[in-house]
Design a protein around this motif. Sequence first.
Motif, PDB file in Angstrom:
ATOM      1  N   HIS A 144      -4.255   5.129  -1.020  1.00 53.04           N
ATOM      2  CA  HIS A 144      -3.942   5.182   0.142  1.00 53.04           C
ATOM      3  C   HIS A 144      -5.173   5.288   1.007  1.00 53.04           C
ATOM      4  CE1 HIS A 144      -1.560   7.304   3.135  1.00 53.04           C
ATOM      5  NE2 HIS A 144      -0.348   7.291   2.351  1.00 53.04           N
ATOM      6  N   SER A 202       9.424   7.859  10.458  1.00 56.42           N
ATOM      7  CA  SER A 202       8.471   7.574   9.683  1.00 56.42           C
ATOM      8  C   SER A 202       8.142   8.951   8.926  1.00 56.42           C
ATOM      9  CB  SER A 202       7.079   7.157  10.379  1.00 56.42           C
ATOM     10  OG  SER A 202       6.608   7.994  11.317  1.00 56.42           O
ATOM     11  N   THR A 239       8.836   9.359   4.635  1.00 54.45           N
ATOM     12  CA  THR A 239       7.551   9.613   3.680  1.00 54.45           C
ATOM     13  C   THR A 239       7.920  10.740   2.930  1.00 54.45           C
ATOM     14  OG1 THR A 239       6.106   8.436   5.402  1.00 54.45           O
ATOM     15  CG2 THR A 239       5.455   9.981   3.719  1.00 54.45           C
ATOM     16  N   TYR A 240       8.276  11.788   3.498  1.00 56.02           N
ATOM     17  CA  TYR A 240       8.412  13.221   2.691  1.00 56.02           C
ATOM     18  C   TYR A 240       9.680  13.676   2.000  1.00 56.02           C
ATOM     19  CZ  TYR A 240       3.626  13.666   4.537  1.00 56.02           C
ATOM     20  OH  TYR A 240       2.584  13.481   4.947  1.00 56.02           O
ATOM     21  N   HIS A 284       9.225   5.903  -4.010  1.00 58.55           N
ATOM     22  CA  HIS A 284       7.934   5.801  -3.306  1.00 58.55           C
ATOM     23  C   HIS A 284       7.410   4.539  -3.924  1.00 58.55           C
ATOM     24  CE1 HIS A 284       7.203   9.420  -0.915  1.00 58.55           C
ATOM     25  NE2 HIS A 284       8.073   9.855  -1.693  1.00 58.55           N
ATOM     26  N   ASP A 315       4.546   3.345   1.817  1.00 60.50           N
ATOM     27  CA  ASP A 315       3.955   4.725   1.964  1.00 60.50           C
ATOM     28  C   ASP A 315       2.727   4.533   3.050  1.00 60.50           C
ATOM     29  OD1 ASP A 315       5.711   5.900   0.807  1.00 60.50           O
ATOM     30  OD2 ASP A 315       4.473   6.519  -0.923  1.00 60.50           O
ATOM     31  N   LEU A 370       3.976   3.414   6.286  1.00 62.72           N
ATOM     32  CA  LEU A 370       4.489   4.434   7.095  1.00 62.72           C
ATOM     33  C   LEU A 370       3.828   5.627   7.693  1.00 62.72           C
ATOM     34  CD1 LEU A 370       7.850   5.049   4.674  1.00 62.72           C
ATOM     35  CD2 LEU A 370       8.023   4.353   7.164  1.00 62.72           C
ATOM     36  N   SER A 371       2.747   5.581   6.930  1.00 63.79           N
ATOM     37  CA  SER A 371       1.799   6.636   7.266  1.00 63.79           C
ATOM     38  C   SER A 371       0.954   6.186   8.525  1.00 63.79           C
ATOM     39  CB  SER A 371       0.624   6.731   6.187  1.00 63.79           C
ATOM     40  OG  SER A 371       0.040   5.618   5.855  1.00 63.79           O
TER      41      SER A 371
END
Length: 317
Positions: free
Chosen positions: A183, A261, A265-266, A273, A278, A281-282
């Motif tokens: 990430h 978004s 994600t959550y 995932h 991810d 989206l982050s």
Amino acid sequence: MENRIKTEDNVSTVLVMQFVLLGFSDFPNLQGLLFALFFLIYMIILIGNSLIIIVSRLDTALQKPMYFFLANFSFLEICFVSVTVPRILKNLWTQDRSISKLECATQIYFLHMLGATECFLLVVMAYDRYVAICNPLHYPLVMNHKKCIRLSLGAWLIGIPVQIGQISQVFSLPFCNSNQINHFFCDIPPMFNVACGDTSINELCVFIAAVLFVMIPFLLILGSYVKIISTIFKLPSATGRSKAFSTCSSHVIVVVLFFGSVTITYLKPKSNHSAGSDKMLSLLYTVVTPIFNPMIYSLRNKDVIAAVKKLLLKKTV
């Protein structure tokens, strides 16, 4: 930094004390270009949101609750993006992607605390528009200065205790054998991928927190705008309807970008995932939304444009 611990089978296992953020390591030839791009984006976010804060404080025409909350929102966006982008810039510039466990926990805490603030500040802004459009005669009384400060302060403080508990729970997990986080920055879902043992309870807690801080605010905003839109359609003047829609549509765009978004994600299952999705989206809720905030509110708001022009003319004279 690593420590060795003994498992039940008397096998030595590496206990991770430092992580590596892989980020854009898949694109070794684009590191310089990516640094320039993120630096430019960061400067635009800082300058654009700072300009909104300055004009809302200095221009008497903007001394209204809507612009008070907008200034709060702009300051929040500066804080929110400053949690992640400077670290991304450092990693791209130095190519040293290591981050200590404490730094990682701190980054996640502020990311989620400020994220919770954004969710509830967007609720407050929707409530402000609801009162202004649905109860215009009572607006000055309902949205007085003292109440605006209380609502804003509540949005800033509401996530602090919950996020302290959540981060403590996540970092009570042992992280062993792998220290590579796929990430751009430390976040809870990627941390589960490098944690040892069963993370189902932790994932459930993250889901509950996401429902409390994402879904409930989103439903409150949705309910406000259902009433707002029904009221707008009842306005006798086409000009009045157009002005009301213009004021609210900018807020709706920000809400859709951010909540859409964050929800994916959550709230989606861990099995769905993927590192690539991810990451994208982050970037949407940590970078794209803050950069669009000043553009959306400035370009769609005549009062803000007039205030900016007035400020710039003063500087050039």
